[in-house]
Design a protein around this motif. Structure first.
Motif, short mmCIF file in Angstrom:
data_model
loop_
_atom_site.label_atom_id
_atom_site.label_comp_id
_atom_site.label_asym_id
_atom_site.label_seq_id
_atom_site.Cartn_x
_atom_site.Cartn_y
_atom_site.Cartn_z
N LYS A 1 0.86 -1.18 0.00
CA LYS A 1 0.00 0.00 0.00
C LYS A 1 0.90 1.24 0.00
O LYS A 1 1.89 1.29 0.75
N ILE A 2 0.53 2.23 -0.81
CA ILE A 2 1.28 3.48 -0.88
C ILE A 2 0.29 4.63 -0.84
O ILE A 2 -0.68 4.65 -1.60
N MET A 3 0.54 5.58 0.03
CA MET A 3 -0.27 6.79 0.09
C MET A 3 0.47 7.91 -0.63
O MET A 3 1.59 8.26 -0.29
N ILE A 4 -0.19 8.47 -1.64
CA ILE A 4 0.38 9.59 -2.39
C ILE A 4 0.04 10.88 -1.66
O ILE A 4 -1.13 11.13 -1.33
N THR A 5 1.04 11.70 -1.43
CA THR A 5 0.85 12.93 -0.66
C THR A 5 0.30 14.04 -1.54
O THR A 5 0.88 14.37 -2.58
N GLY A 6 -0.80 14.65 -1.09
CA GLY A 6 -1.34 15.82 -1.76
C GLY A 6 -0.78 17.09 -1.12
O GLY A 6 -0.84 17.23 0.10
N THR A 7 -0.25 17.99 -1.94
CA THR A 7 0.40 19.19 -1.39
C THR A 7 -0.21 20.50 -1.89
O THR A 7 0.08 21.56 -1.34
N SER B 1 -3.38 17.38 -5.39
CA SER B 1 -4.26 16.42 -4.72
C SER B 1 -5.18 15.75 -5.72
O SER B 1 -5.44 14.54 -5.64
N GLU B 2 -5.68 16.52 -6.68
CA GLU B 2 -6.55 15.95 -7.70
C GLU B 2 -5.76 15.00 -8.60
O GLU B 2 -6.26 13.93 -8.99
N GLN B 3 -4.53 15.37 -8.94
CA GLN B 3 -3.68 14.50 -9.74
C GLN B 3 -3.40 13.18 -9.01
O GLN B 3 -3.36 12.11 -9.63
N ALA B 4 -3.21 13.28 -7.71
CA ALA B 4 -2.95 12.07 -6.92
C ALA B 4 -4.13 11.11 -6.99
O ALA B 4 -3.96 9.89 -7.11
N ILE B 5 -5.34 11.65 -6.92
CA ILE B 5 -6.53 10.81 -7.03
C ILE B 5 -6.56 10.14 -8.40
O ILE B 5 -6.89 8.95 -8.53
N GLY B 6 -6.20 10.90 -9.43
CA GLY B 6 -6.17 10.33 -10.77
C GLY B 6 -5.24 9.15 -10.87
O GLY B 6 -5.54 8.16 -11.55
N GLN B 7 -4.10 9.23 -10.20
CA GLN B 7 -3.18 8.09 -10.18
C GLN B 7 -3.77 6.93 -9.39
O GLN B 7 -3.68 5.77 -9.81
N ALA B 8 -4.36 7.24 -8.25
CA ALA B 8 -4.83 6.20 -7.35
C ALA B 8 -5.96 5.37 -7.95
O ALA B 8 -6.03 4.16 -7.73
N ILE B 9 -6.84 6.02 -8.70
CA ILE B 9 -7.98 5.26 -9.23
C ILE B 9 -7.55 4.27 -10.31
O ILE B 9 -8.32 3.36 -10.64
N LYS B 10 -6.34 4.42 -10.82
CA LYS B 10 -5.83 3.46 -11.81
C LYS B 10 -5.33 2.18 -11.13
O LYS B 10 -5.19 1.15 -11.79
N ASN B 11 -5.04 2.28 -9.84
CA ASN B 11 -4.53 1.13 -9.10
C ASN B 11 -5.09 1.17 -7.67
O ASN B 11 -4.35 1.33 -6.70
N PRO B 12 -6.40 1.04 -7.53
CA PRO B 12 -7.05 1.28 -6.23
C PRO B 12 -6.72 0.28 -5.15
O PRO B 12 -6.96 0.54 -3.97
N ALA B 13 -6.18 -0.88 -5.52
CA ALA B 13 -5.83 -1.87 -4.50
C ALA B 13 -4.55 -1.48 -3.78
O ALA B 13 -4.30 -1.92 -2.65
N VAL B 14 -3.73 -0.64 -4.42
CA VAL B 14 -2.42 -0.29 -3.86
C VAL B 14 -2.33 1.17 -3.46
O VAL B 14 -1.77 1.51 -2.41
N LEU B 15 -2.88 2.06 -4.28
CA LEU B 15 -2.66 3.49 -4.10
C LEU B 15 -3.83 4.20 -3.41
O LEU B 15 -4.99 4.01 -3.76
N PHE B 16 -3.47 5.04 -2.44
CA PHE B 16 -4.41 5.90 -1.72
C PHE B 16 -3.79 7.30 -1.68
O PHE B 16 -2.63 7.47 -2.02
N THR B 17 -4.55 8.29 -1.27
CA THR B 17 -4.02 9.65 -1.30
C THR B 17 -4.46 10.46 -0.08
O THR B 17 -5.41 10.10 0.63
#
Length: 264
Positions: free
Chosen positions: A33-39, A44-60
C-alpha cells in the motif's frame, strides 16, 4: 514483508515518466500500500487520478502544504472537501506549519493549517501533518482541535524528544522516514525511536526525497522510491531492538487502522 508507505510524492516531476513501474517495483518487494501525498489543490486531484488506476495499492491525501499556504482560499477548502469524498482519499493534508523556509507568510500558514484541521473534523478523516521549526504554534493549535479529530500522523518526524512525547500525549501517530538512516542528522531519531510505541509508529519514504544514506548500492539518480521502504523498516527495527518482520506487521496494521486502507 507487507509494508505500507504512508507518504510518497508520486505526482512529482521525478516520477513523471515511470510512476507505474515505480509502484510495481515497490509491490514486488512487499510494499503493498502506498499513500500519495497531496500538497496543493491540483496536486491532490492528480494524486486521485493516479490512485484510481490502481485502487488496491494506491491511496491519497488531499491538502495544501504550508509552503503553498498563501494560495489557499475559501474556494480551496470547498474543492478539498469535494476531493475528500473520494474513496481513495484517506486523510487531509499535507498541512501544518513550516517556519524553517517560510515560503508562505506565517500568518497565512496559521490560517491554512486551521482551515484544514476544521475540514478534517468535518470530513471525519485523519490529518497528515507537517511541522518544521514551528512546534509551539503547531502544538497549540493541534491541541485545540485534537478532541474532535479522528486521528492523525506527524509525518517525517525529525524533532526533539520533548516534541515527540508531546505528540504521543495527544495520541498522535509518528511517521519515520529514511532520516533515521542518516549517520549525521539522524542520530537523535535513532536514539529516541524506541520511545515510539509500535501502535503509534508508521513508516514512509517521502519519495523522491530523503534517500536513505545507508542504502547500498545507491541509485545513480539519487531518487528515493517506495521500494526502499524495507531498508527503512530494517533500520528502524535495528534501533528498536526488534525484528523487521515485527515492525513491518505492526506499522502496517497501524496504518490500515488509522487510514482505513481497503481495496475499493
Amino acid at each position: 514483508m507487507n509494508l505500507v508507505d504512508i507518504g510518497a510524492n508520486l505526482t512529482g516531476k521525478s516520477f513523471k515518466d515511470d510512476s507505474e513501474s515505480v509502484v510495481d517495483e515497490a509491490v514486488n518487494v512487499g510494499v503493498n500500500k502506498i499513500m500519495i501525498t497531496g500538497t496543493t489543490e491540483d496536486n491532490s486531484e492528480q494524486a486521485i487520478g493516479q490512485a484510481i488506476k490502481n485502487p488496491a495499492v494506491l491511496f491519497t491525501t488531499a491538502g495544501v502544504h504550508p509552503h503553498h499556504a498563501s494560495e489557499i482560499t475559501d474556494q480551496t477548502i470547498s474543492r478539498l472537501a469535494g476531493l475528500a469524498e473520494h474513496n481513495q482519499v484517506v486523510a487531509i493534508g499535507e498541512c501544518g506549519l513550516d517556519y524553517n523556509r517560510n515560503f508562505s507568510p506565517r500568518k497565512e500558514q496559521l490560517l491554512a493549517y486551521e482551515l484544514q484541521l476544521e475540514l478534517a473534523v468535518e470530513s471525519h478523516l485523519p490529518v497528515f501533518l507537517h511541522q518544521r521549526d514551528a512546534h509551539v504554534d503547531f502544538l497549540k493549535i493541534l491541541s485545540r482541535y485534537r478532541p474532535e479529530l479522528s486521528g492523525g500522523v506527524v509525518h517525517c518526524f525529525t524533532g526533539t524528544r520533548d516534541e515527540l512525547h508531546a505528540y504521543l500525549e495527544l495520541d498522535m501517530h509518528i511517521g519515520v522516514t529514511g532520516w533515521i538512516c542518516d549517520e549525521r542528522r539522524g542520530v537523535m531519531l535513532q536514539e529516541m525511536v524506541v520511545d515510539i510505541p509500535l501502535s503509534r509508529l508508521m513508516l514512509e519514504t517521502d519519495a523522491p526525497y530523503l534517500l536513505p544514506r545507508s542504502l547500498k548500492p545507491k541509485p545513480k539518480s539519487n531518487r528515493n522510491e517506495p521500494k526502499y521502504l524495507p531498508h527503512i523498516c530494517k533500520t528502524v527495527a535495528d534501533f528498536m531492538g526488534k525484528s523487521p518482520e515485527e515492525v513491518a506487521l505492526a506499522t502496517s496494521e497501524t496504518a490500515h487502522k488509522l487510514f482505513g486502507l481497503t481495496t475499493n
